[in-house]
Write a protein that holds these residues in place. Structure first.
Motif, PDB file in Angstrom:
ATOM      1  N   SER A   1     -19.144 -26.978   9.241  1.00 40.83           N
ATOM      2  CA  SER A   1     -19.451 -25.540   8.581  1.00 40.83           C
ATOM      3  C   SER A   1     -17.298 -25.604   8.632  1.00 40.83           C
ATOM      4  N   VAL A   2     -17.278 -24.472   7.931  1.00 41.15           N
ATOM      5  CA  VAL A   2     -16.086 -23.749   7.754  1.00 41.15           C
ATOM      6  C   VAL A   2     -16.727 -22.610   7.560  1.00 41.15           C
TER       7      VAL A   2
ATOM      8  N   TYR B   1     -27.801 -15.019   0.481  1.00 43.77           N
ATOM      9  CA  TYR B   1     -28.932 -16.258  -0.277  1.00 43.77           C
ATOM     10  C   TYR B   1     -30.446 -16.173  -0.266  1.00 43.77           C
TER      11      TYR B   1
ATOM     12  N   PRO C   1     -24.735 -16.148   4.517  1.00 44.89           N
ATOM     13  CA  PRO C   1     -25.592 -16.708   3.648  1.00 44.89           C
ATOM     14  C   PRO C   1     -27.094 -15.646   3.873  1.00 44.89           C
TER      15      PRO C   1
ATOM     16  N   SER D   1     -23.597 -21.673  10.463  1.00 44.60           N
ATOM     17  CA  SER D   1     -23.921 -21.781   9.111  1.00 44.60           C
ATOM     18  C   SER D   1     -22.682 -22.247   8.310  1.00 44.60           C
ATOM     19  N   GLY D   2     -21.891 -21.207   8.287  1.00 42.28           N
ATOM     20  CA  GLY D   2     -20.946 -21.960   7.520  1.00 42.28           C
ATOM     21  C   GLY D   2     -20.761 -21.292   6.014  1.00 42.28           C
ATOM     22  N   VAL D   3     -18.972 -21.490   5.050  1.00 42.66           N
ATOM     23  CA  VAL D   3     -19.797 -20.824   3.177  1.00 42.66           C
ATOM     24  C   VAL D   3     -20.267 -21.899   2.427  1.00 42.66           C
ATOM     25  N   ARG D   4     -20.785 -21.354   1.574  1.00 42.57           N
ATOM     26  CA  ARG D   4     -21.144 -21.798   0.610  1.00 42.57           C
ATOM     27  C   ARG D   4     -20.347 -21.580  -0.522  1.00 42.57           C
ATOM     28  N   GLY D   5     -19.540 -22.476  -1.773  1.00 48.46           N
ATOM     29  CA  GLY D   5     -18.917 -21.319  -2.183  1.00 48.46           C
ATOM     30  C   GLY D   5     -18.088 -20.258  -2.055  1.00 48.46           C
ATOM     31  N   ASN D   6     -18.413 -19.458  -3.026  1.00 49.61           N
ATOM     32  CA  ASN D   6     -17.336 -18.061  -2.138  1.00 49.61           C
ATOM     33  C   ASN D   6     -17.525 -17.336  -2.012  1.00 49.61           C
ATOM     34  N   VAL D   7     -18.978 -17.633  -0.780  1.00 50.16           N
ATOM     35  CA  VAL D   7     -19.577 -16.457  -0.620  1.00 50.16           C
ATOM     36  C   VAL D   7     -20.080 -16.893   1.320  1.00 50.16           C
ATOM     37  N   THR D   8     -19.047 -15.687   1.420  1.00 50.33           N
ATOM     38  CA  THR D   8     -19.411 -15.878   2.881  1.00 50.33           C
ATOM     39  C   THR D   8     -20.471 -15.752   4.148  1.00 50.33           C
TER      40      THR D   8
ATOM     41  N   THR E   1     -25.636 -26.564   7.193  1.00 48.38           N
ATOM     42  CA  THR E   1     -26.229 -26.346   8.424  1.00 48.38           C
ATOM     43  C   THR E   1     -27.955 -26.147   7.947  1.00 48.38           C
TER      44      THR E   1
ATOM     45  N   SER F   1     -13.861 -22.161  -1.651  1.00 49.52           N
ATOM     46  CA  SER F   1     -14.580 -23.226  -2.356  1.00 49.52           C
ATOM     47  C   SER F   1     -14.218 -24.310  -2.868  1.00 49.52           C
TER      48      SER F   1
ATOM     49  N   SER G   1     -17.443 -15.294  10.578  1.00 47.95           N
ATOM     50  CA  SER G   1     -18.257 -15.252   9.500  1.00 47.95           C
ATOM     51  C   SER G   1     -19.494 -16.189   9.824  1.00 47.95           C
ATOM     52  N   ALA G   2     -20.255 -16.278   9.516  1.00 49.29           N
ATOM     53  CA  ALA G   2     -21.488 -16.707   9.796  1.00 49.29           C
ATOM     54  C   ALA G   2     -21.493 -18.396  10.511  1.00 49.29           C
TER      55      ALA G   2
END
Lengths: 443, 357
Positions: B85-86, A270, A267, A258-265, B268, B66, A255-256
């Motif tokens: 980040s993860v 958004y 970005p 910049s990482g994941v946010r919530g359950n979305v891989t 990020t 999450s 995945s990107a």
């Protein structure tokens, strides 16, 4: 322009716009098959080359070892050269959005962005997934190697045409020391009626029964059917010249960065939502502030979006990472500035007592200089940034450059057309444009 | 004349914005202090980061991503480390989370055990922690500065050719002030700098330059159009007000977009968007308040200098004329005397001179 002609043109432009918007945002499979194969249309948005920071990519992890005979004290220097060479290889292969970093003491992590589909992913894996050492050997085995890739200075894919057919080949250029070794050794081998071989790992990639007498060696193969295959081959040879031996310990999609946010891989989802909100807000603003002529400006902005996306995905080298997204925002804002300057100028002219059609024409004429100025500045800034080697600045520059040109066209040529199309319907009623008379006629 | 009229607006700006000017000075001073004490807060691109991977395997469920993120963040925070980040990679048994963080964790074994416990995994699912080097080098900063300087220089040359010295000075002042303020706010609010920061810096300069050109174009046109000096002054102020309305709406749009990014995006991008948010505020301040202020100030200073020079020239001309007059008179008198001497007569009276003339 007559009212009827104007009506026809508006209908025609609306149809073009609808087609443009569909082409920009909707991917679909063609209903008819050709030769039993169903082709898929990929929208402009899908075709954008995205950076690894905002979209999925491919990750490689390598264990970097010293090659035989290398001095352990040189490890850090060799590591730095390896990282630089890897970056060069990826960039010359068109994968500009890559993150290459030293991972721990002896590891390397490579994250490659700009992956549009599975083919791209496989291509990167085949290019740098398993680098093997380049050797020149007196037999088909690397055990008899007399020289390694460290003595090669350049590997290039080239083509030559005699007017009838084009021959593709890879040219290998040796360093001075490399030329001394290979000219001497190849002469000895040929004198014994032997053959010398070029190997990548244990795989034979070329052989010759002639002694090397120049600093460059050309290699051709039946598999070099076009420039692309030849370049891929050259790149594989270049991976064999890396100063450190790389053993790939992992490769796979990731995945990107910049990482994941919530359950979305992803970005980008958004990012599209945020950009969408900005676009809708600006379109609503145009309509509320300038009513009917604002609707024409909205029409113009939608064309700007279609043209912008089309050129961003079709102009070579344009890649979009987070900085590129900010450049998109800047470009869009500049487009809004150009249109509002035109309409505000028209509004001011009307307030001073001019007629509606005169004030609209004067509005666009008086904004010509400033619109051209800011966009030329955008284009020049884009060129300067695009020439910089830093990826974030380069992406920003290329996007700015493209949108600068689109903006000049839309804010002047297209908006002029929009005004001309609008005037046959209303050249008198100021309330329909939210214009008001305040002062006296200064003419 | 218009310059003198507009000076009043300039002075009004100063009067009205005394607090703003003091606040600006304070912001810059605080920025310098923060730079000396803490320096810039570099992100993963700038300072590098630590990384480890967690093999979550087939038990991975996308809707629990999450939760994983939350557990990892909490555990790292308890060891004074910041999660960058993860990332997710692999499929099925090979499904792995790649964690990037900054900060030095002393007891890595315990941290790993705690994360494994929270994620209901075996400790062996967590790899060893490794340090990853920074992506940005000092060269990248040099390129960014060079880029900014080239753009500003080109714009300044253009402005000098198309407008006047006052506009060029305004443009340079605005760009430099904008950059300084962005750097100061980044330092004061300890915003994390990543590679996109370089682009944001160029973005703010471009926004300021673009707005400057629009402002110069409008103001110069207004100046030329109106003859009456009172009309000019009022009209210029009205033009600036109309411009400000458009600018506020425009910056509002960027502001809103940055807020959406901050709320929705991974950390990020969130950090970069925070800088964009501050950059928007800085650009808004520069274009709506500082540029007109600088323009009126510089145009006043320049016209004052020109006026002083003109006054001096006029005075010099007057003095020269007086001196020349006296000299001419003396010369004429001498001539008369010489004539008289030649004729062998006594020096004539003044009345005689007049008569001769």
């Amino acid at each position: 322009m007559t009212k009827n002609r104007s009506k026809m043109l508006i209908i025609f432009l609306t149809l073009i716009l609808i087609i443009g918007l569909v082409a920009s945002f909707v991917s679909f499979t063609y209903p008819l098959s050709i030769g039993g194969v169903k082709y898929k249309y990929s929208s402009f948005v899908n075709e954008l080359v995205l950076g690894s920071d905002i979209s999925e990519g491919v990750m490689f992890e390598y264990q970097a070892n010293l090659r035989e005979g290398a001095d352990e004290s040189d490890y850090d220097t060799l590591m730095t050269s390896t990282l630089t060479d890897l970056r060069d290889i990826l960039e010359s292969s068109g994968f500009k959005n890559s993150t290459i970093s030293r991972n721990g003491d002896t590891g390397i992590r490579v994250e490659v962005g700009g992956i549009i589909d599975k083919d791209d992913s496989s291509e990167v894996i085949s290019l740098i997934g398993s680098p093997k050492q380049l050797t020149f050997s007196s037999s088909a085995s690397a055990d008899d190697a007399f020289m390694t890739g460290e003595h090669v200075s350049k590997v290039e894919a080239k083509q030559m045409s005699n007017g009838v057919e084009t021959v593709f080949y890879v040219e290998i250029t040796f360093t001075d020391a490399g030329y001394d070794i290979i000219s001497t050794k190849s002469a000895e081998i040929v004198a014994d009626s032997g053959t010398f071989y070029m190997l990548l790992g244990d795989t034979q990639i070329g052989s010759s029964t002639e002694a090397v007498t120049t600093k460059s060696l050309s290699m051709s193969s039946e598999s070099f059917v076009d420039m692309q295959t030849t370049e891929d081959y050259a790149i594989q040879i270049r991976t064999g010249m890396l100063p450190l031996e790389l053993i790939c310990t992992y490769n796979g999609e990731i995945s990107a960065t910049s990482g994941v946010r919530g359950n979305v891989t992803n970005p980008m989802l958004y990012i599209w939502i945020a950009l969408g909100i900005m676009v809708v807000a600006s379109l609503v603003f145009f309509v509320l502030r300038y009513k009917q002529i604002g609707a024409m400006a909205m029409f113009n902005m939608l064309f700007y979006i279609v043209f912008g996306l089309f050129f961003l995905q079709s102009v070579p080298l344009v890649h979009i990472n987070l900085s590129g997204i900010f450049a998109i925002v800047l470009g869009y804002i500049m487009a809004i500035i150009a249109l509002t300057t035109t309409l505000e100028n028209a509004k001011r002219e009307y307030a001073r007592g001019k007629k509606l059609h005169t004030s609209l024409h004067q509005g666009i004429n008086s904004s010509l200089a400033s619109t051209i100025t800011i966009n030329i500045m955008l284009i020049l800034a884009g060129i300067v940034c695009a020439l910089m080697p830093t990826m974030a600045i380069q992406s920003f520059g290329l996007v700015t450059l493209v949108l600068g040109f689109v903006n000049i066209f839309c804010s002047q040529a297209l908006m002029r057309l929009m005004i001309n199309l609008y005037l046959p319907f209303n050249a008198e009623d100021d309330t329909k444009c939210n214009f008001t008379k305040e002062g006296v006629n200064n003419d | 004349m218009i310059n003198r009229d507009f000076t009043r607006s300039g002075k009004e700006y100063i009067k009205k914005n005394k607090i703003v000017i003091i606040a600006l000075a304070l912001i810059v001073a605080m920025g310098i202090v923060m730079l000396c004490v803490f320096g810039f807060k570099g992100g993963s691109d700038v300072k590098g980061y630590n990384t480890f991977s967690i093999n979550v395997g087939a038990q991975y469920e996308s809707d629990k991503l999450s939760d994983y993120h939350e557990h990892i963040n909490t555990n790292l925070a308890s060891y004074d480390a910041n999660l960058h980040s993860v990332q997710l990679t692999g499929e099925g048994d090979a499904t792995t989370l790649i964690v990037k963080y900054s900060g030095k964790v002393k007891d890595i074994a315990t941290l790993n055990a705690e994360i494994a416990k929270d994620l209901k995994l075996n400790s062996s699912a967590i790899s060893s922690h490794t340090k990853v080097s920074a992506n940005l080098t000092s060269k990248d900063y040099v390129y960014a500065v060079a880029c900014g300087l080239i753009i500003i220089t080109l714009a300044a040359i253009y402005s000098a050719c198309r407008y006047n010295l006052a506009c060029t000075m305004t443009l340079l002042g605005g760009s430099v002030l904008g950059t300084i303020l962005l750097l100061a706010t980044t330092l004061i609010f300890r915003l994390t700098i990543n590679s996109s920061f370089l682009a944001i810096n160029i973005l703010i300069i471009l926004l300021i330059l673009g707005e400057s050109f629009i402002m110069f174009d409008t103001l110069e046109k207004e100046r030329q159009k109106l003859n009456d000096k009172n009309d000019r002054s009022t009209q210029l102020t009205n033009t600036l007000k109309a411009n400000a309305f458009r600018q506020k709406l425009m910056y509002g749009a960027i502001f809103a977009m940055s807020l959406i990014f901050i709320v929705l995006m991974p950390s990020t991008i969130k950090q970069a968007s925070l800088i964009v948010l501050f950059a928007t505020v800085v650009a808004m301040f520069i274009t709506i308040y500082a540029l007109p202020f600088l323009w009126s100030l510089t145009i006043t200073q320049i016209s004052d200098k020109i006026r002083v020079k003109k006054d001096k020239k006029v005075k010099a001309v007057q003095v020269t004329e007086e001196v020349e007059g006296e000299l001419e008179q003396n010369y004429t008198e001498n001539q008369v005397i010489e004539v008289k001497e030649d004729s062998g007569e006594d020096a004539p009276s003044t009345d005689d001179n007049i008569t001769i003339e």
